[in-house]
Design a protein around this motif. Structure first.
Motif, PDB file in Angstrom:
ATOM      1  N   THR A 240       0.871  -1.176   0.000  1.00  0.00           N
ATOM      2  CA  THR A 240       0.000   0.000   0.000  1.00  0.00           C
ATOM      3  C   THR A 240       0.900   1.216   0.000  1.00  0.00           C
ATOM      4  OG1 THR A 240      -1.560  -1.191   1.379  1.00  0.00           O
ATOM      5  CG2 THR A 240      -1.920   1.142   1.147  1.00  0.00           C
ATOM      6  N   GLY A 241       0.693   2.123  -0.938  1.00  0.00           N
ATOM      7  CA  GLY A 241       1.525   3.315  -0.975  1.00  0.00           C
ATOM      8  C   GLY A 241       1.274   4.117  -2.231  1.00  0.00           C
ATOM      9  N   SER A 242       2.275   4.857  -2.633  1.00  0.00           N
ATOM     10  CA  SER A 242       2.095   5.806  -3.733  1.00  0.00           C
ATOM     11  C   SER A 242       2.091   5.109  -5.090  1.00  0.00           C
ATOM     12  CB  SER A 242       3.216   6.830  -3.692  1.00  0.00           C
ATOM     13  OG  SER A 242       4.453   6.166  -3.841  1.00  0.00           O
ATOM     14  N   LYS A 243       1.586   5.825  -6.068  1.00  0.00           N
ATOM     15  CA  LYS A 243       1.576   5.329  -7.452  1.00  0.00           C
ATOM     16  C   LYS A 243       3.000   5.060  -7.924  1.00  0.00           C
ATOM     17  CE  LYS A 243       1.592   7.664 -11.470  1.00  0.00           C
ATOM     18  NZ  LYS A 243       1.302   8.807 -12.333  1.00  0.00           N
ATOM     19  N   ALA A 244       3.899   5.998  -7.651  1.00  0.00           N
ATOM     20  CA  ALA A 244       5.266   5.871  -8.167  1.00  0.00           C
ATOM     21  C   ALA A 244       5.923   4.595  -7.644  1.00  0.00           C
ATOM     22  CB  ALA A 244       6.084   7.100  -7.770  1.00  0.00           C
ATOM     23  N   VAL A 245       5.819   4.347  -6.342  1.00  0.00           N
ATOM     24  CA  VAL A 245       6.465   3.156  -5.775  1.00  0.00           C
ATOM     25  C   VAL A 245       5.702   1.896  -6.201  1.00  0.00           C
ATOM     26  CG1 VAL A 245       7.139   1.979  -3.647  1.00  0.00           C
ATOM     27  CG2 VAL A 245       7.460   4.444  -3.853  1.00  0.00           C
ATOM     28  N   GLY A 246       4.400   1.976  -6.275  1.00  0.00           N
ATOM     29  CA  GLY A 246       3.601   0.831  -6.721  1.00  0.00           C
ATOM     30  C   GLY A 246       4.016   0.376  -8.119  1.00  0.00           C
ATOM     31  N   ILE A 247       4.233   1.327  -8.995  1.00  0.00           N
ATOM     32  CA  ILE A 247       4.644   0.983 -10.368  1.00  0.00           C
ATOM     33  C   ILE A 247       6.018   0.314 -10.361  1.00  0.00           C
ATOM     34  CG2 ILE A 247       5.369   1.993 -12.577  1.00  0.00           C
ATOM     35  CD1 ILE A 247       3.105   4.043 -12.245  1.00  0.00           C
ATOM     36  N   GLN A 248       6.931   0.872  -9.566  1.00  0.00           N
ATOM     37  CA  GLN A 248       8.280   0.257  -9.480  1.00  0.00           C
ATOM     38  C   GLN A 248       8.187  -1.185  -9.005  1.00  0.00           C
ATOM     39  OE1 GLN A 248      11.263   2.112  -6.949  1.00  0.00           O
ATOM     40  NE2 GLN A 248      10.665   4.114  -7.733  1.00  0.00           N
ATOM     41  N   ILE A 249       7.347  -1.391  -7.980  1.00  0.00           N
ATOM     42  CA  ILE A 249       7.225  -2.745  -7.418  1.00  0.00           C
ATOM     43  C   ILE A 249       6.611  -3.695  -8.450  1.00  0.00           C
ATOM     44  CG2 ILE A 249       5.989  -4.107  -5.660  1.00  0.00           C
ATOM     45  CD1 ILE A 249       6.550  -1.874  -3.682  1.00  0.00           C
ATOM     46  N   TYR A 250       5.641  -3.193  -9.168  1.00  0.00           N
ATOM     47  CA  TYR A 250       4.964  -4.003 -10.199  1.00  0.00           C
ATOM     48  C   TYR A 250       5.978  -4.486 -11.243  1.00  0.00           C
ATOM     49  CZ  TYR A 250       0.962  -4.955 -13.344  1.00  0.00           C
ATOM     50  OH  TYR A 250       0.007  -5.529 -14.138  1.00  0.00           O
ATOM     51  N   GLU A 251       6.837  -3.539 -11.673  1.00  0.00           N
ATOM     52  CA  GLU A 251       7.845  -3.889 -12.684  1.00  0.00           C
ATOM     53  C   GLU A 251       8.868  -4.865 -12.113  1.00  0.00           C
ATOM     54  OE1 GLU A 251       7.696   0.386 -15.064  1.00  0.00           O
ATOM     55  OE2 GLU A 251       9.484  -0.125 -13.899  1.00  0.00           O
ATOM     56  N   GLN A 252       9.326  -4.575 -10.897  1.00  0.00           N
ATOM     57  CA  GLN A 252      10.363  -5.396 -10.278  1.00  0.00           C
ATOM     58  C   GLN A 252       9.840  -6.806 -10.001  1.00  0.00           C
ATOM     59  OE1 GLN A 252      13.545  -4.291  -9.808  1.00  0.00           O
ATOM     60  NE2 GLN A 252      13.956  -6.420  -9.283  1.00  0.00           N
ATOM     61  N   ALA A 253       8.595  -6.874  -9.564  1.00  0.00           N
ATOM     62  CA  ALA A 253       8.020  -8.184  -9.229  1.00  0.00           C
ATOM     63  C   ALA A 253       7.857  -9.051 -10.480  1.00  0.00           C
ATOM     64  CB  ALA A 253       6.670  -7.995  -8.538  1.00  0.00           C
ATOM     65  N   ALA A 254       7.683  -8.401 -11.622  1.00  0.00           N
ATOM     66  CA  ALA A 254       7.463  -9.148 -12.867  1.00  0.00           C
ATOM     67  C   ALA A 254       8.745  -9.794 -13.385  1.00  0.00           C
ATOM     68  CB  ALA A 254       6.890  -8.211 -13.934  1.00  0.00           C
ATOM     69  N   LYS A 255       9.886  -9.317 -12.908  1.00  0.00           N
ATOM     70  CA  LYS A 255      11.164  -9.814 -13.410  1.00  0.00           C
ATOM     71  C   LYS A 255      11.505 -11.125 -12.694  1.00  0.00           C
ATOM     72  CE  LYS A 255      15.830  -8.030 -14.094  1.00  0.00           C
ATOM     73  NZ  LYS A 255      16.105  -9.104 -15.016  1.00  0.00           N
ATOM     74  N   VAL A 256      11.625 -12.184 -13.466  1.00  0.00           N
ATOM     75  CA  VAL A 256      11.926 -13.490 -12.858  1.00  0.00           C
ATOM     76  C   VAL A 256      13.424 -13.552 -12.561  1.00  0.00           C
ATOM     77  CG1 VAL A 256      11.910 -15.981 -13.225  1.00  0.00           C
ATOM     78  CG2 VAL A 256       9.981 -14.578 -14.019  1.00  0.00           C
ATOM     79  N   GLN A 257      13.749 -13.804 -11.300  1.00  0.00           N
ATOM     80  CA  GLN A 257      15.146 -13.813 -10.842  1.00  0.00           C
ATOM     81  C   GLN A 257      15.745 -15.208 -11.011  1.00  0.00           C
ATOM     82  OE1 GLN A 257      16.498 -10.993  -9.787  1.00  0.00           O
ATOM     83  NE2 GLN A 257      14.589  -9.822  -9.759  1.00  0.00           N
TER      84      GLN A 257
END
Ligand code: NAD
Length: 519
Positions: free
Chosen positions: A258-275
């Motif tokens: 839960t938080g801002s749009k800017a951080v939410g978008i970053q998390i969305y992108e980062q989470a999509a990257k398979v490590q």
């Protein structure tokens, strides 16, 4: 047998004994000021030598607590501990997991004012706002305990197919990263933690930088119930360091944010990257910002509308994702409603909320918030007409006080009408008619909450279909969603519409397993 769920009633502060009990809780909270807190990983206290302070925004020199912080390696340790605990916790029967929530809810109910008092000091909530926050936290635990019992074995929903016997089970995902905002510092973390735990996941929880004290109290409450070590790990530090690692770690199975749009978008992108080494696609549950509107047409009860606008815009200093930061009023009643809104807002009392129940608006949360809000106010003087407020309130102790600030005749495309300010700033907009008002209301990238004041049935029905927000209210304010009554979450850039406090929310923390046995 559990009684059916119903939301906690607000504390009745008209009763003197409740006022005294709240004052006493504030005194007890003040007696705890200045302690040092470790992180808790796998049941063990962890300190790194580095700490971060949490302060009272009414008196920034008042250090409420000192919290150990960690970096990426601390996140790694905590995820390892949570992974180990998952091996056992996932198999604990749902009835037992639900009992942890119910016991925690009972304890929070007994200590209700204690949690509220800490929020008064740590984030500057008024008594009434803090009390609502604690009540919502209790509601989340009561509600999710019941929902988990309802959904976990959903085999009865399957069609029969003899001679097979079917099973449908909602099983946990794994290790979750819990990353909340600071603005509902009790309710939001409690809800996120309760949902994830009761469905059988284990967690690494990192509270927001501004509210670790309240977060610590929430964790302590869960640990008090005898939660096994490693099931709920408490870490702290800078979001962009420890939070980012929690998101990126290959063993993280889901992120609840839960938080801002800017951080939410970053998390969305980062989470999509398979490590490397990652064996699943991460799930991201993201609740982000809002630019919520209250619409008023010429048929409305104008007094109720003005009151709703003021409550929506200025409750908790406008620092709610659901805050009604735009009032869109049809031309015919614009002047009348705006005048009344100004009068009502001018009558609000701003001050340090520990001074008493009479304080309506406390400080904004920190100096960064002051800078951001003041820069929007500066912009507002170019984009609209300043009708009220506009200058910070100086106090001897340097509190972060900004009074209710209202701009009139703001154009729909103005930045103060498009961007989330997250402070006590209201943009009032003039609409030609109802259709125009609805277009303006829908004209941002967000879609969280909205309200319409109207007595016209056709318009209400039109808004029911066409006002594009996750939480729509008619003839009432656009804040104050209740658990189990108003499942909460927004469209578009307001997030993934998870509908916290609703019957589908727990499904986000589970995966469904179908079993068919031929008999
Ligand atoms: P924020 O985005 O600054 O921080 C939220 C959390 O993310 C914090 O815990 C922070 O430490 C962490 N974080 C920051 N950078 C990170 C990164 N790179 N990786 C991982 N974690 C990171 O938001 P905030 O100021 O705490 O909260 C205010 C915002 O929250 C507003 O936009 C408000 O609308 C929104 N909000 C939304 C809802 C909702 O239900 N939709 C509810 C409450 C608040």
């Amino acid at each position: 047998m559990l009684r059916p769920y119903s939301p906690e009633a607000p504390t009745d502060f008209s009763r003197l004994e409740n006022q005294s009990a709240f004052s006493a809780a504030l005194d007890r909270a003040k007696a705890e000021i200045g302690r040092t807190y470790p992180m808790i990983i796998g049941g063990r206290a962890v300190s790194t030598g580095e700490t971060m302070l949490t302060i009272n925004p009414s008196r920034p020199a008042e250090v409420l607590g000192q919290f150990a912080i960690g970096g990426a390696d601390t996140a790694d340790q905590a995820i390892k501990a949570a992974s180990a605990a998952f091996a056992v916790w996932q198999h604990v029967p749902v009835e037992e997991r639900a009992r942890y929530l119910l016991r925690a809810a009972a304890e929070m109910r007994r200590r209700r004012h204690e949690f509220s008092a800490i929020m008064v000091l740590e984030v500057g909530k008024s008594w009434v706002e803090a009390d609502a926050d604690t009540a919502e936290a209790i509601d989340f635990m009561e509600y999710y305990a019941r929902q988990a019992l309802r959904i976990t074995d959903s085999s009865h929903l399957l069609a029969v197919n003899p001679p097979e016997q079917g099973g449908l089970y909602y099983i946990p995902l794994g290790v979750g990263a819990i990353i909340p905002s600071w603005n509902f510092p009790c309710a939001i973390p409690t809800g996120m933690i309760a949902a994830a735990l009761v469905t059988g996941n284990t967690l690494v929880f990192k509270p927001a930088e501004q509210s670790p004290w309240t977060a610590w109290k929430v964790c302590e409450l869960f640990w008090n119930q005898g939660l096994p070590d490693g099931v709920l790990n408490f870490v702290f530090g800078r979001g962009e360091i420890i939070g980012a690692r929690m998101v990126a770690h290959p063993e993280t199975r889901f992120i609840s944010f839960t938080g801002s749009k800017a951080v939410g978008i970053q998390i969305y992108e980062q989470a999509a990257k398979v490590q490397p080494g990652q064996r699943w696609l991460k799930r991201a549950i993201l609740e982000m910002g809002g630019k919520d509107a209250v619409v008023v047409d010429e048929t409305a009860d104008l007094e109720a509308a003005a009151q709703g606008i003021v409550a929506s815009a200025f409750g908790f200093q406008g620092q709610k994702c659901s805050a009604g930061s735009r009032a869109i009023i049809v031309d015919q009643v614009y002047d009348q409603v705006t005048r009344r809104v100004i009068d009502l807002a001018r009558a609000l009392t701003v001050g340090a909320p520990d001074a008493g129940l009479h304080i309506d608006l406390g400080p904004v949360v920190d100096s960064e918030a002051v800078s951001r809000i003041m820069s929007y106010i500066e912009l507002g003087t170019q984009e609209g007409t300043l009708l009220l407020g506009g200058e910070p309130i100086a106090t001897p102790e340097g509190g972060y006080f900004i009074p209710p600030t209202i701009f009139g005749d703001v154009a729909p495309e103005a930045r103060i009408a498009q961007e989330e300010i997250f402070g006590p700033v209201l943009a009032v907009m003039r609409a030609r008619d109802f259709d125009h008002a609805l277009d303006v209301a829908n004209g941002t990238e967000y879609g969280l909450t909205g309200a319409l004041y109207s007595q016209n049935r056709a318009r209400l029905e039109r808004a029911r279909r066409a006002f594009h927000v996750g939480n729509l209210y008619f003839n009432r304010k656009c804040t104050g969603a209740l658990v189990g009554v108003h499942p909460f979450g927004g469209f578009n850039m307001s997030g993934t519409d998870s509908k916290a406090g609703g019957p589908d929310y727990l499904l986000l923390f589970t995966q469904a397993k179908t079993v068919a046995e031929k008999l």
